[in-house]
Write an enzyme that holds these catalytic residues in place. Structure first.
Site, mmCIF file in Angstrom:
data_model
loop_
_atom_site.group_PDB
_atom_site.id
_atom_site.type_symbol
_atom_site.label_atom_id
_atom_site.label_comp_id
_atom_site.label_asym_id
_atom_site.label_seq_id
_atom_site.Cartn_x
_atom_site.Cartn_y
_atom_site.Cartn_z
ATOM 1 N N ASP A 169 -5.677 -3.544 -2.364
ATOM 2 C CA ASP A 169 -4.636 -3.091 -1.436
ATOM 3 C C ASP A 169 -3.898 -4.245 -0.746
ATOM 4 O O ASP A 169 -4.507 -5.123 -0.128
ATOM 5 C CB ASP A 169 -5.304 -2.210 -0.378
ATOM 6 C CG ASP A 169 -4.310 -1.372 0.397
ATOM 7 O OD1 ASP A 169 -3.443 -1.955 1.074
ATOM 8 O OD2 ASP A 169 -4.419 -0.136 0.326
ATOM 9 N N SER A 191 0.820 -1.201 0.000
ATOM 10 C CA SER A 191 0.000 0.000 0.000
ATOM 11 C C SER A 191 0.866 1.268 0.000
ATOM 12 O O SER A 191 1.702 1.434 -0.874
ATOM 13 C CB SER A 191 -0.962 -0.035 1.195
ATOM 14 O OG SER A 191 -1.988 0.904 1.046
#
Length: 319
Positions: free
Chosen positions: A164, A49
């Site tokens: 993510d 991320s």
């Protein structure tokens, strides 16, 4: 603060595992500032991320001072552009504007052409499996790793739908070890659970005090009624704790899940050193990056003695 440089670290390949955490990722920049200041060279980076984004900036050679400037010059207009609401079916934003911003920042480069080995972790939304990018488009890898579920449209890559990486691997230690390094320094910026209504008791206590002071001055009220009302407010915090809001409950639930994932992964395959900045930033506090950078720098400075010890143990003797 006086610097005591570690010296050349070319004999030891250090891998940096940068964790997920949204705006808390500013702490990664603080950590890297200290490592650079101390002459501690990073030989490989893996990120999930926001960690994938900060790590990519370092891997393409963007100076840490410039990365810091990018954090500190964030404003509402820039944030709105990155999260541009196109309202696609699969998320709040298609992520197209974010991809353009990534191209502007990182350029159109391939991971295998970077000066140092790099990996970005994403998550297959259908299977829950981690997908690690070690080659191919750097921008596409970062875009997939930062595809926050429900906010950004999943990324189509490798025949999968990816979201993510923090969902499955908040601190990508394994991905970092796969880059052929001698030791792994991990940076954990996942949020910690906090009391959801920590200020509630103080609020009721202040109300009780003000009520008591105000009512005791009213001679027309019976004294026993004043005492009854005063007791009711003083006892309420003990008998009825106010419920937190829905956002606080959801945010707390995510923090608990992430903390447990990190704990279990670290127990199974720990890094050589884990750095945990003391952060009070919420996941979306992109306009308070200075606090995160400072927290990251402080945590890295506190870890320097242990980093030097690990380097001393692994450094080959001079020929």
């Amino acid at each position: 603060m006086t610097s005591s440089k570690t010296g050349p670290t070319s004999n030891v390949k250090i891998g940096l595992a940068l964790g997920s955490g949204g705006a808390r990722g500013a702490a990664h920049t603080g950590v890297m500032k200290v490592l650079e200041r101390e002459g501690i060279a990073v030989s490989a980076i893996a990120g999930s991320s926001i960690g994938a984004l900060v790590g990519a900036a370092h891997a393409v050679g963007i100076p840490v001072e410039e990365v810091e400037r990018q954090w500190l010059t964030n404003d509402v207009r820039r944030l709105f552009r990155g999260f541009f609401p196109s309202f696609p079916r699969a998320g709040f934003s298609s992520g197209n504007e974010l991809r353009k911003m990534l191209v502007e920042l990182l350029g159109d480069v391939q991971i295998e052409d970077l000066a140092i080995p790099y990996a970005a972790v994403a998550c297959d939304i259908d299977t829950g499996e981690p997908v690690v990018f070690r080659d191919g488009s750097l921008v596409d890898a970062v875009r997939a790793s930062t595809a926050i579920p429900g906010v950004f449209h999943p990324v189509r890559a490798c025949g999968r739908l990816l979201v993510d990486g923090g969902l499955i691997d908040p601190v990508p230690v394994d991905a970092c070890r796969s880059l052929d390094v001698d030791l792994v320094i991990a940076v954990d910026i996942t949020p910690r659970p906090v009391p959801t209504t920590s200020g509630a008791r103080r609020v009721w206590a202040r109300i009780s005090e003000q009520l008591h002071e105000g009512l005791t001055q009213q001679t027309w009220l019976p004294s026993n009624l004043v005492e009854l009302l005063d007791a009711a407010f003083r006892e309420r915090p003990e008998s009825l704790r106010p419920l937190p809001g829905v956002y606080s409950i959801l945010n707390q639930s995510i923090s608990i899940l992430l903390q447990e994932i990190v704990r279990l992964k670290q127990a199974a395959r720990p890094p050589d050193l884990m750095i945990r900045p003391d952060l009070s930033l919420s996941t979306m506090s992109y306009l308070r990056a200075e606090n995160g950078i400072t927290a990251g720098a402080r945590a890295a400075e506190a870890a320097l003695p242990e980093i030097r010890r690990l380097l001393s143990e692994r450094r080959d003797p001079d020929p």
